[in-house]
Design an enzyme around this catalytic site. Structure first.
Site, PDB file in Angstrom:
ATOM      1  N   ASP A  99     -15.145  -0.031 -38.169  1.00 54.61           N
ATOM      2  CA  ASP A  99     -13.869  -0.420 -37.546  1.00 54.61           C
ATOM      3  C   ASP A  99     -14.075  -0.831 -36.083  1.00 54.61           C
ATOM      4  O   ASP A  99     -13.489  -1.804 -35.607  1.00 54.61           O
ATOM      5  CB  ASP A  99     -12.882   0.756 -37.566  1.00 54.61           C
ATOM      6  CG  ASP A  99     -12.200   0.934 -38.917  1.00 54.61           C
ATOM      7  OD1 ASP A  99     -12.206  -0.005 -39.733  1.00 54.61           O
ATOM      8  OD2 ASP A  99     -11.643   2.030 -39.134  1.00 54.61           O
TER       9      ASP A  99
ATOM     10  N   HIS B 144     -17.607   4.610 -41.348  1.00 57.44           N
ATOM     11  CA  HIS B 144     -16.477   3.680 -41.425  1.00 57.44           C
ATOM     12  C   HIS B 144     -15.839   3.466 -40.050  1.00 57.44           C
ATOM     13  O   HIS B 144     -15.426   2.360 -39.710  1.00 57.44           O
ATOM     14  CB  HIS B 144     -15.419   4.132 -42.429  1.00 57.44           C
ATOM     15  CG  HIS B 144     -14.361   3.093 -42.584  1.00 57.44           C
ATOM     16  ND1 HIS B 144     -14.533   1.977 -43.385  1.00 57.44           N
ATOM     17  CD2 HIS B 144     -13.170   2.923 -41.961  1.00 57.44           C
ATOM     18  CE1 HIS B 144     -13.487   1.186 -43.259  1.00 57.44           C
ATOM     19  NE2 HIS B 144     -12.635   1.735 -42.400  1.00 57.44           N
TER      20      HIS B 144
ATOM     21  N   HIS C 183      -8.312   2.319 -33.399  1.00 60.62           N
ATOM     22  CA  HIS C 183      -7.993   0.913 -33.135  1.00 60.62           C
ATOM     23  C   HIS C 183      -7.310   0.704 -31.788  1.00 60.62           C
ATOM     24  O   HIS C 183      -7.567  -0.278 -31.094  1.00 60.62           O
ATOM     25  CB  HIS C 183      -7.110   0.350 -34.248  1.00 60.62           C
ATOM     26  CG  HIS C 183      -7.806   0.308 -35.568  1.00 60.62           C
ATOM     27  ND1 HIS C 183      -8.963  -0.414 -35.769  1.00 60.62           N
ATOM     28  CD2 HIS C 183      -7.527   0.896 -36.745  1.00 60.62           C
ATOM     29  CE1 HIS C 183      -9.350  -0.260 -37.021  1.00 60.62           C
ATOM     30  NE2 HIS C 183      -8.496   0.530 -37.636  1.00 60.62           N
TER      31      HIS C 183
ATOM     32  N   HIS D 298     -12.095  -5.145 -41.033  1.00 61.78           N
ATOM     33  CA  HIS D 298     -13.269  -5.053 -41.909  1.00 61.78           C
ATOM     34  C   HIS D 298     -13.931  -6.423 -42.098  1.00 61.78           C
ATOM     35  O   HIS D 298     -15.156  -6.534 -42.071  1.00 61.78           O
ATOM     36  CB  HIS D 298     -12.881  -4.461 -43.269  1.00 61.78           C
ATOM     37  CG  HIS D 298     -12.246  -3.107 -43.152  1.00 61.78           C
ATOM     38  ND1 HIS D 298     -11.516  -2.537 -44.151  1.00 61.78           N
ATOM     39  CD2 HIS D 298     -12.213  -2.218 -42.114  1.00 61.78           C
ATOM     40  CE1 HIS D 298     -11.068  -1.363 -43.756  1.00 61.78           C
ATOM     41  NE2 HIS D 298     -11.474  -1.146 -42.518  1.00 61.78           N
TER      42      HIS D 298
END
Ligand SMILES: [Zn+2]
Length: 309
Positions: free
Chosen positions: A243, A239, A266, A76
């Protein structure tokens, strides 16, 4: 276009989402060609560069590791720094995990508004993608379906992010944008981390989300949200795009490329960065601004702020 750093220092502090460890952060100006570098002030300022070769094990957050020194949940803060076009900065931190704060990048954007940004007397270097690269993996929930991510040549930095969660408040959401300080601030920065209530106990058993609370993550119940209201109807998709940008920062230089993520996370984000950096035939480093990129930056800065819906 010249390289940038921040003008003055700015501090913050808070608990880490996964470790629950309380830590302090200070953003510090850095000279040209430093890049984005974390310094563990509790370990004699040990430096950990925010670059693909320092990516450690990645699951629910992105962690960096260098010579056994770990730093967790970088995404973030890196998303805010990278989107703001800050090339050089030290992030001094006295703990193992970046504070989660409210679960979004908004507190980091506010810090960067305090620090200001200034130009340095060195030309900015871009990583310009020349050939496409795609990474895919089987979607564990759905036979025959894939999660995937791809990076493609472009004269600007553009992302498209698609998510699909079987939940009445989520479903299919898609975000597409040219990344600039203005688009990031207005479209993504306020979107918070989320998790499903049914995953809380298993995650705790894995030693994760020890610092998690209703103040720093949206918790989805089977058909609703435990701690509404949402900041955007599609806060989840936004969001995920946040990311994605935070993980792409690990390319180590501003990208001239288009990135498309389809139900990625991720792990796929960082695999893409690592494979890209490992194959120098896929990109070149240039200080040339294309007229197109310049024009896009100017029009993004001048166009009216898109309404947050
Ligand atoms: Zn996140």
């Amino acid at each position: 276009m010249f390289q940038t750093t921040i003008i003055r220092e700015a501090p913050t502090e808070g608990v880490g989402l996964h470790t629950g460890v309380f830590g302090h952060i200070r953003l510090v100006p850095a000279p040209a060609d430093t890049g984005i570098v974390f310094r563990r002030t509790d370990l004699d300022n040990f430096p950990i560069e925010a670059q693909g070769h320092n990516v450690a094990k990645v699951s629910y957050a992105t962690s960096l590791m260098k010579q056994g020194v770990l730093l967790s949940t970088t995404e973030h803060l890196l998303a805010a720094i990278y989107s703001c076009g800050i090339d050089n900065i030290y992030i001094d931190i006295d703990s193992i995990e970046v504070p989660i704060l409210d679960g979004s990048a908004e507190p980091f954007m506010k810090m960067l508004e305090q620090t200001g940004v200034r130009k340095l007397r060195r030309k900015r270097r871009y990583l310009k993608v020349l050939k496409p690269l795609e990474v895919a993996e089987a979607d564990p929930g759905k036979t025959g379906q894939f999660r995937r991510i791809g990076i493609y040549p472009a004269d600007e930095f553009r992302v498209r992010c698609y998510v699909d969660f079987p939940h009445p408040l989520v479903g299919q959401q898609e975000v597409e944008m040219v990344v600039s300080p203005a688009t990031f601030r207005h479209l993504l920065a306020r979107a918070r981390t989320f998790c499903f209530e049914r995953d809380i106990a298993p995650l705790r058993e894995m030693g994760l989300i020890r610092g998690g609370s209703l103040e720093n993550a949206i918790v989805l119940t089977s058909d609703s949200v435990m701690n509404g209201p949402l900041r955007f109807p599609d806060e989840f998709g936004r969001h995920k795009a946040l990311d994605l940008i935070g993980d792409l920062a690990l390319a180590g230089l501003p990208l001239l490329a288009r990135v498309e993520a389809h139900k990625a996370g991720h792990s796929l984000h960082t695999q893409l960065v690592s494979r890209l950096l490992a194959d120098p035939t896929l990109w070149t480093i240039t200080t040339d601004e294309t007229p197109h990129a310049e024009q896009t930056m100017a029009s993004a800065a001048l166009s009216p702020v898109p309404a947050a819906d």
